[in-house]
Scaffold this motif. Structure first.
Motif, PDB file in Angstrom:
ATOM      1  N   LEU A 194       0.832  -1.208   0.000  1.00 34.44           N
ATOM      2  CA  LEU A 194       0.000   0.000   0.000  1.00 34.44           C
ATOM      3  C   LEU A 194       0.863   1.253   0.000  1.00 34.44           C
ATOM      4  CD1 LEU A 194      -3.109   0.534   2.289  1.00 34.44           C
ATOM      5  CD2 LEU A 194      -1.564   2.390   1.716  1.00 34.44           C
ATOM      6  N   LYS A 195       1.853   1.285   0.890  1.00 33.38           N
ATOM      7  CA  LYS A 195       2.698   2.478   0.998  1.00 33.38           C
ATOM      8  C   LYS A 195       3.531   2.684  -0.260  1.00 33.38           C
ATOM      9  CE  LYS A 195       2.851   4.824   4.099  1.00 33.38           C
ATOM     10  NZ  LYS A 195       2.010   5.999   4.452  1.00 33.38           N
ATOM     11  N   ALA A 196       3.985   1.590  -0.867  1.00 32.94           N
ATOM     12  CA  ALA A 196       4.826   1.704  -2.063  1.00 32.94           C
ATOM     13  C   ALA A 196       4.039   2.179  -3.278  1.00 32.94           C
ATOM     14  CB  ALA A 196       5.486   0.360  -2.363  1.00 32.94           C
ATOM     15  N   ASN A 197       2.724   1.928  -3.288  1.00 27.70           N
ATOM     16  CA  ASN A 197       1.908   2.253  -4.465  1.00 27.70           C
ATOM     17  C   ASN A 197       0.764   3.209  -4.124  1.00 27.70           C
ATOM     18  OD1 ASN A 197       2.977   0.139  -6.560  1.00 27.70           O
ATOM     19  ND2 ASN A 197       2.650  -1.014  -4.665  1.00 27.70           N
ATOM     20  N   GLN A 198       0.923   3.982  -3.062  1.00 24.73           N
ATOM     21  CA  GLN A 198      -0.204   4.781  -2.573  1.00 24.73           C
ATOM     22  C   GLN A 198      -0.686   5.819  -3.580  1.00 24.73           C
ATOM     23  OE1 GLN A 198      -0.111   5.851   1.581  1.00 24.73           O
ATOM     24  NE2 GLN A 198      -1.199   7.767   1.186  1.00 24.73           N
ATOM     25  N   ASP A 199       0.223   6.420  -4.330  1.00 23.21           N
ATOM     26  CA  ASP A 199      -0.198   7.437  -5.302  1.00 23.21           C
ATOM     27  C   ASP A 199      -1.131   6.832  -6.346  1.00 23.21           C
ATOM     28  OD1 ASP A 199       1.279   9.331  -3.978  1.00 23.21           O
ATOM     29  OD2 ASP A 199       2.983   9.252  -5.357  1.00 23.21           O
TER      30      ASP A 199
ATOM     31  N   LEU B  83      -8.920   5.484  -6.597  1.00 21.57           N
ATOM     32  CA  LEU B  83     -10.039   5.784  -5.704  1.00 21.57           C
ATOM     33  C   LEU B  83     -10.645   7.147  -6.029  1.00 21.57           C
ATOM     34  CD1 LEU B  83      -8.611   4.416  -2.341  1.00 21.57           C
ATOM     35  CD2 LEU B  83     -10.619   3.566  -3.566  1.00 21.57           C
ATOM     36  N   THR B  84      -9.804   8.124  -6.326  1.00 20.28           N
ATOM     37  CA  THR B  84     -10.295   9.463  -6.658  1.00 20.28           C
ATOM     38  C   THR B  84     -11.190   9.425  -7.889  1.00 20.28           C
ATOM     39  OG1 THR B  84      -8.352  10.526  -5.681  1.00 20.28           O
ATOM     40  CG2 THR B  84      -9.590  11.799  -7.306  1.00 20.28           C
TER      41      THR B  84
ATOM     42  N   ARG C 246     -11.133   5.681   4.377  1.00 18.75           N
ATOM     43  CA  ARG C 246     -10.071   5.834   3.380  1.00 18.75           C
ATOM     44  C   ARG C 246      -9.090   4.657   3.445  1.00 18.75           C
ATOM     45  NH1 ARG C 246      -8.931  10.777   4.604  1.00 18.75           N
ATOM     46  NH2 ARG C 246      -7.211  10.335   6.027  1.00 18.75           N
ATOM     47  N   ASP C 247      -8.735   4.245   4.647  1.00 21.86           N
ATOM     48  CA  ASP C 247      -7.771   3.150   4.794  1.00 21.86           C
ATOM     49  C   ASP C 247      -8.372   1.809   4.375  1.00 21.86           C
ATOM     50  OD1 ASP C 247      -5.825   4.881   5.674  1.00 21.86           O
ATOM     51  OD2 ASP C 247      -6.201   4.528   7.810  1.00 21.86           O
ATOM     52  N   ILE C 248      -9.651   1.585   4.675  1.00 21.55           N
ATOM     53  CA  ILE C 248     -10.308   0.351   4.230  1.00 21.55           C
ATOM     54  C   ILE C 248     -10.332   0.281   2.707  1.00 21.55           C
ATOM     55  CG2 ILE C 248     -12.529  -0.865   4.126  1.00 21.55           C
ATOM     56  CD1 ILE C 248     -13.035   0.118   7.010  1.00 21.55           C
ATOM     57  N   LEU C 249     -10.655   1.400   2.065  1.00 19.50           N
ATOM     58  CA  LEU C 249     -10.654   1.453   0.599  1.00 19.50           C
ATOM     59  C   LEU C 249      -9.257   1.173   0.043  1.00 19.50           C
ATOM     60  CD1 LEU C 249     -12.918   4.600   0.066  1.00 19.50           C
ATOM     61  CD2 LEU C 249     -13.482   2.254  -0.602  1.00 19.50           C
ATOM     62  N   ARG C 250      -8.245   1.767   0.644  1.00 22.23           N
ATOM     63  CA  ARG C 250      -6.873   1.559   0.167  1.00 22.23           C
ATOM     64  C   ARG C 250      -6.440   0.103   0.297  1.00 22.23           C
ATOM     65  NH1 ARG C 250      -4.416   7.017   3.049  1.00 22.23           N
ATOM     66  NH2 ARG C 250      -4.596   8.406   1.231  1.00 22.23           N
ATOM     67  N   ILE C 251      -6.799  -0.531   1.403  1.00 21.53           N
ATOM     68  CA  ILE C 251      -6.445  -1.941   1.600  1.00 21.53           C
ATOM     69  C   ILE C 251      -7.106  -2.801   0.526  1.00 21.53           C
ATOM     70  CG2 ILE C 251      -6.818  -3.931   3.113  1.00 21.53           C
ATOM     71  CD1 ILE C 251      -6.367  -2.003   5.490  1.00 21.53           C
ATOM     72  N   ALA C 252      -8.374  -2.552   0.252  1.00 21.50           N
ATOM     73  CA  ALA C 252      -9.094  -3.344  -0.751  1.00 21.50           C
ATOM     74  C   ALA C 252      -8.468  -3.189  -2.130  1.00 21.50           C
ATOM     75  CB  ALA C 252     -10.565  -2.935  -0.780  1.00 21.50           C
ATOM     76  N   VAL C 253      -8.150  -1.961  -2.514  1.00 21.50           N
ATOM     77  CA  VAL C 253      -7.540  -1.731  -3.829  1.00 21.50           C
ATOM     78  C   VAL C 253      -6.151  -2.369  -3.888  1.00 21.50           C
ATOM     79  CG1 VAL C 253      -6.698   0.018  -5.435  1.00 21.50           C
ATOM     80  CG2 VAL C 253      -8.879   0.355  -4.260  1.00 21.50           C
ATOM     81  N   THR C 254      -5.410  -2.281  -2.803  1.00 22.20           N
ATOM     82  CA  THR C 254      -4.091  -2.927  -2.745  1.00 22.20           C
ATOM     83  C   THR C 254      -4.212  -4.416  -3.020  1.00 22.20           C
ATOM     84  OG1 THR C 254      -3.275  -1.316  -1.131  1.00 22.20           O
ATOM     85  CG2 THR C 254      -2.106  -3.424  -1.258  1.00 22.20           C
TER      86      THR C 254
ATOM     87  N   ARG D 289     -17.061  -1.056  -6.058  1.00 27.50           N
ATOM     88  CA  ARG D 289     -17.682  -1.585  -7.277  1.00 27.50           C
ATOM     89  C   ARG D 289     -17.271  -0.732  -8.475  1.00 27.50           C
ATOM     90  NH1 ARG D 289     -18.849  -6.685  -5.985  1.00 27.50           N
ATOM     91  NH2 ARG D 289     -20.124  -6.797  -4.094  1.00 27.50           N
ATOM     92  N   ARG D 290     -17.228   0.578  -8.284  1.00 25.68           N
ATOM     93  CA  ARG D 290     -16.815   1.453  -9.386  1.00 25.68           C
ATOM     94  C   ARG D 290     -15.331   1.269  -9.697  1.00 25.68           C
ATOM     95  NH1 ARG D 290     -20.576   4.779  -6.714  1.00 25.68           N
ATOM     96  NH2 ARG D 290     -18.990   5.890  -5.509  1.00 25.68           N
ATOM     97  N   VAL D 291     -14.518   1.035  -8.669  1.00 24.68           N
ATOM     98  CA  VAL D 291     -13.091   0.772  -8.896  1.00 24.68           C
ATOM     99  C   VAL D 291     -12.918  -0.481  -9.748  1.00 24.68           C
ATOM    100  CG1 VAL D 291     -10.924   0.062  -7.802  1.00 24.68           C
ATOM    101  CG2 VAL D 291     -12.257   1.935  -6.821  1.00 24.68           C
ATOM    102  N   THR D 292     -13.623  -1.557  -9.391  1.00 27.24           N
ATOM    103  CA  THR D 292     -13.482  -2.806 -10.154  1.00 27.24           C
ATOM    104  C   THR D 292     -13.930  -2.628 -11.598  1.00 27.24           C
ATOM    105  OG1 THR D 292     -15.672  -3.579  -9.399  1.00 27.24           O
ATOM    106  CG2 THR D 292     -13.777  -4.228  -8.090  1.00 27.24           C
ATOM    107  N   ASP D 293     -14.988  -1.844 -11.820  1.00 27.94           N
ATOM    108  CA  ASP D 293     -15.443  -1.590 -13.193  1.00 27.94           C
ATOM    109  C   ASP D 293     -14.368  -0.865 -13.983  1.00 27.94           C
ATOM    110  OD1 ASP D 293     -17.843  -2.811 -12.619  1.00 27.94           O
ATOM    111  OD2 ASP D 293     -18.949  -0.941 -12.292  1.00 27.94           O
ATOM    112  N   ARG D 294     -13.728   0.120 -13.356  1.00 28.84           N
ATOM    113  CA  ARG D 294     -12.682   0.882 -14.031  1.00 28.84           C
ATOM    114  C   ARG D 294     -11.467   0.021 -14.332  1.00 28.84           C
ATOM    115  NH1 ARG D 294     -12.911   6.399 -14.281  1.00 28.84           N
ATOM    116  NH2 ARG D 294     -14.743   7.370 -13.338  1.00 28.84           N
ATOM    117  N   VAL D 295     -11.067  -0.806 -13.366  1.00 30.24           N
ATOM    118  CA  VAL D 295      -9.902  -1.672 -13.573  1.00 30.24           C
ATOM    119  C   VAL D 295     -10.161  -2.650 -14.707  1.00 30.24           C
ATOM    120  CG1 VAL D 295      -8.499  -3.481 -12.508  1.00 30.24           C
ATOM    121  CG2 VAL D 295      -9.057  -1.430 -11.215  1.00 30.24           C
TER     122      VAL D 295
END
Length: 225
Positions: free
Chosen positions: A141-146, A152-153, A169-177, A214-220
């Protein structure tokens, strides 16, 4: 229908164990993130181990707080019952006091349930595979936070990432990681994030987090086509 063979049962138990270990690891990662140094340069292996230890201590403190709150609510429940017997002006008033007493007792029981689960969580948190995965989440997460924050933005509607509650915010970041960098299937990552939100976020937090992810997964998926 034939039952599972011993081999099949063994595989099922193994998979459940992995899922449970990773669930605890996610919780440790969530509790650790807020204690991390702001810059990547200050994030070495020892500092990561230290924040995971601090996360375990946070869980211990949470258990103690839950027990104290449960004791206070049981006392309030007892007081309501006594008042219903000695101070109620009529039957309706007595019923109201008894109802309040039952609600307080139920809340106390729920808190005790949480407190009972926490020692098992702490025990699991001390296992090497649990800590290793928690550290892997935090490091990645920290290595790829940007890049994670950029995803997420893009998925947020009428919200700014830096204006969200820190825990959301942290829960969202963990999931995307997990989805993007650690190879966890989208469905599992989203479901686990929702469960974390139910435990640590506000009343509507889990619905909000589910919608964003759900929107993140659609975008990915759209980007990988």
């Amino acid at each position: 229908m034939a039952g599972l063979s011993p081999f099949g049962c063994g595989i099922c138990f193994f998979l459940v164990s992995i899922m449970q270990a990773r669930r605890i690891a996610r919780e440790l990662a969530l509790l650790s993130i807020s204690q991390l140094p702001a810059t990547q340069e200050n994030l070495d292996a020892q500092s990561l181990q230290n924040v995971v230890v601090a996360a375990v201590r946070t869980l211990t403190s949470e258990a103690e707080d839950a027990l104290e709150a449960a004791a206070a609510e049981l006392k309030q429940s007892n007081d309501r019952l006594l008042k219903s017997q000695t101070r109620a002006a009529d039957v309706q008033s007595a019923r109201t006091m008894v109802t309040e007493a039952i609600e307080l007792a139920q809340t106390a029981i729920n808190r005790l349930g949480v407190a009972i689960e926490i020692p098992e969580t702490i025990q699991l948190a001390n296992q090497n595979d649990v800590r290793s995965y928690a550290l892997e989440i935090v490091r990645t997460l920290k290595a790829n936070q940007d890049e994670i924050d950029a995803l997420l933005t893009q998925a947020l509607v009428d919200w700014q990432l830096n204006r969200l509650a820190a825990v959301d915010r942290d829960i969202l970041r963990i999931a995307v990681t997990e989805m993007v960098y650690l190879g966890i299937p989208d469905r599992i990552a989203v479901n686990e994030a929702v469960e974390l939100a139910k435990r640590y976020s506000g009343d509507e937090g889990h619905r909000f987090i589910n919608g964003v992810l759900r929107r993140v997964t659609d975008r990915v998926k759209a980007q990988t086509k």
